[in-house]
Write a protein that holds these residues in place. Structure first.
Motif, PDB file in Angstrom:
ATOM      1  N   HIS A  76       0.829  -1.204   0.000  1.00 44.51           N
ATOM      2  CA  HIS A  76       0.000   0.000   0.000  1.00 44.51           C
ATOM      3  C   HIS A  76       0.866   1.258   0.000  1.00 44.51           C
ATOM      4  O   HIS A  76       0.588   2.213  -0.733  1.00 44.51           O
ATOM      5  N   GLN A  77       1.915   1.261   0.796  1.00 50.25           N
ATOM      6  CA  GLN A  77       2.791   2.425   0.854  1.00 50.25           C
ATOM      7  C   GLN A  77       3.524   2.624  -0.468  1.00 50.25           C
ATOM      8  O   GLN A  77       3.688   3.759  -0.942  1.00 50.25           O
ATOM      9  N   LEU A 133       1.122   4.181  -3.005  1.00 53.58           N
ATOM     10  CA  LEU A 133       0.913   5.612  -2.747  1.00 53.58           C
ATOM     11  C   LEU A 133       2.153   6.429  -3.105  1.00 53.58           C
ATOM     12  O   LEU A 133       2.039   7.558  -3.611  1.00 53.58           O
ATOM     13  N   THR A 134       3.335   5.864  -2.877  1.00 54.30           N
ATOM     14  CA  THR A 134       4.576   6.557  -3.244  1.00 54.30           C
ATOM     15  C   THR A 134       4.680   6.710  -4.757  1.00 54.30           C
ATOM     16  O   THR A 134       5.050   7.786  -5.264  1.00 54.30           O
ATOM     17  N   SER A 146      -3.970   9.936  -8.432  1.00 53.64           N
ATOM     18  CA  SER A 146      -3.877  10.635  -7.160  1.00 53.64           C
ATOM     19  C   SER A 146      -5.106  11.494  -6.941  1.00 53.64           C
ATOM     20  O   SER A 146      -5.690  12.022  -7.889  1.00 53.64           O
ATOM     21  N   LYS A 162      -7.542   7.350  -0.238  1.00 56.31           N
ATOM     22  CA  LYS A 162      -6.132   7.574  -0.535  1.00 56.31           C
ATOM     23  C   LYS A 162      -5.853   7.771  -2.030  1.00 56.31           C
ATOM     24  O   LYS A 162      -4.812   8.299  -2.415  1.00 56.31           O
ATOM     25  N   LEU A 163      -6.766   7.300  -2.888  1.00 60.91           N
ATOM     26  CA  LEU A 163      -6.572   7.406  -4.324  1.00 60.91           C
ATOM     27  C   LEU A 163      -7.920   7.318  -5.019  1.00 60.91           C
ATOM     28  O   LEU A 163      -8.952   7.084  -4.388  1.00 60.91           O
ATOM     29  N   LEU A 173       2.198   6.788  -6.857  1.00 55.28           N
ATOM     30  CA  LEU A 173       1.185   7.756  -7.283  1.00 55.28           C
ATOM     31  C   LEU A 173       1.630   9.182  -7.007  1.00 55.28           C
ATOM     32  O   LEU A 173       1.342  10.100  -7.788  1.00 55.28           O
ATOM     33  N   GLU A 174       2.325   9.379  -5.907  1.00 52.18           N
ATOM     34  CA  GLU A 174       2.825  10.714  -5.588  1.00 52.18           C
ATOM     35  C   GLU A 174       3.811  11.184  -6.647  1.00 52.18           C
ATOM     36  O   GLU A 174       3.851  12.362  -7.006  1.00 52.18           O
ATOM     37  N   LEU A 186      -7.582   1.053  -0.811  1.00 51.43           N
ATOM     38  CA  LEU A 186      -7.042   2.406  -0.706  1.00 51.43           C
ATOM     39  C   LEU A 186      -8.049   3.457  -1.171  1.00 51.43           C
ATOM     40  O   LEU A 186      -8.087   4.566  -0.624  1.00 51.43           O
ATOM     41  N   GLU A 187      -8.876   3.103  -2.153  1.00 48.81           N
ATOM     42  CA  GLU A 187      -9.913   4.042  -2.589  1.00 48.81           C
ATOM     43  C   GLU A 187     -10.950   4.233  -1.489  1.00 48.81           C
ATOM     44  O   GLU A 187     -11.386   5.363  -1.218  1.00 48.81           O
TER      45      GLU A 187
END
Length: 248
Positions: free
Chosen positions: A7-8, A11-12, A58, A48-49, A14-15, A43-44
């Motif tokens: 998950h991290q 997100l990284t 994002s 978070k996304l 996507l950032e 995550l959605e």
């Protein structure tokens, strides 16, 4: 890789990229497609996304744009087919505007030599010259990274022209915000071009849907959208605009 680590990582990524395809996430995490789909769903739900067709985007408003070198490599095959379809709308001897961008650049080999092109994309010039196409480049400030010509001088130069058709790129498309791009000055150019054209086309690969960037330059009903996706979001958007869908 443990679930929290995946998950991290998602997100990284996507950032860094703002949008990412499902296959890219599979390659980075070495997880199965079903696992990544579950991760994205989770995550959605946590806010978070945003899920988009074939990947995720994002939630944050994008204020920066990828450089042209990076854009050229992203979704190249989809862009090539979108460009081919877009070029079919053009008639001989028409005057058209080609926006700066990687997808519009791929239209040039399909253009008839009788057309007249006005552009704010210096990167288009070598290929336009090679194909013997009469070309006018508007003058102004050359934006680092994307190399689009923008600014007050560009807007003033642009006012003298009228177009049979324009082909414009976009960074984000949502039902709520319409057509968006990160740079307000580039948005002003796109908005003026739409107003000065009899027929208007937005070229957008699937990564642009569900993404919102900093500056709105048009409504969904302002132009025909040419895209490579038939996702549920596209079907929703068809209530407000004409959409041409290709299938790579």
């Amino acid at each position: 890789m443990l679930t929290p680590e995946r998950h991290q990582l998602i997100l990284t990524l996507l950032e860094e990229k703002h949008t990412i395809r499902l296959q890219e996430l599979i390659d980075h995490t070495h997880a199965s497609e079903s696992t990544i789909r579950r991760d994205l769903d989770t995550l959605e739900k946590k806010g978070k996304l945003r899920r988009i067709h074939g990947g995720a985007s994002s939630l944050s408003t994008v204020k920066e744009e990828a450089p042209m070198s990076e854009k050229t490599e992203q979704f190249h095959e989809e862009k090539r087919i979108i460009a081919s379809l877009a070029s079919r709308f053009i008639r001989k001897k028409e005057t058209i505007f080609l926006d700066a961008g990687s997808t519009t650049n791929l239209m040039i080999p399909h253009l008839d030599p009788s057309v007249i092109v006005v552009t704010n994309g210096p990167e288009h010039l070598p290929m336009l010259a090679e194909h013997g196409i009469t070309t006018y480049l508007i003058g102004g400030f050359v934006k680092p990274g994307t190399r689009a010509v923008i600014g007050a001088n560009a807007a003033e130069n642009l006012r003298q022209y009228r177009f049979d058709r324009c082909f414009v790129g976009v960074n984000g498309i949502t039902e709520e915000d319409g057509l968006t791009t990160p740079d307000p000055e580039e948005a002003a150019i796109k908005k003026n071009v739409l107003h000065q054209s009899l027929n208007r086309y937005i070229l957008a690969d699937h990564s642009k849907f569900g993404t919102r960037t900093f500056t709105r330059f048009g409504s969904l009903e302002d132009a025909v959208l040419i895209t490579d996706t038939s996702s549920p979001l596209v079907k929703t958007l068809q209530k407000n605009t004409e959409i041409e869908v290709i299938h790579p």
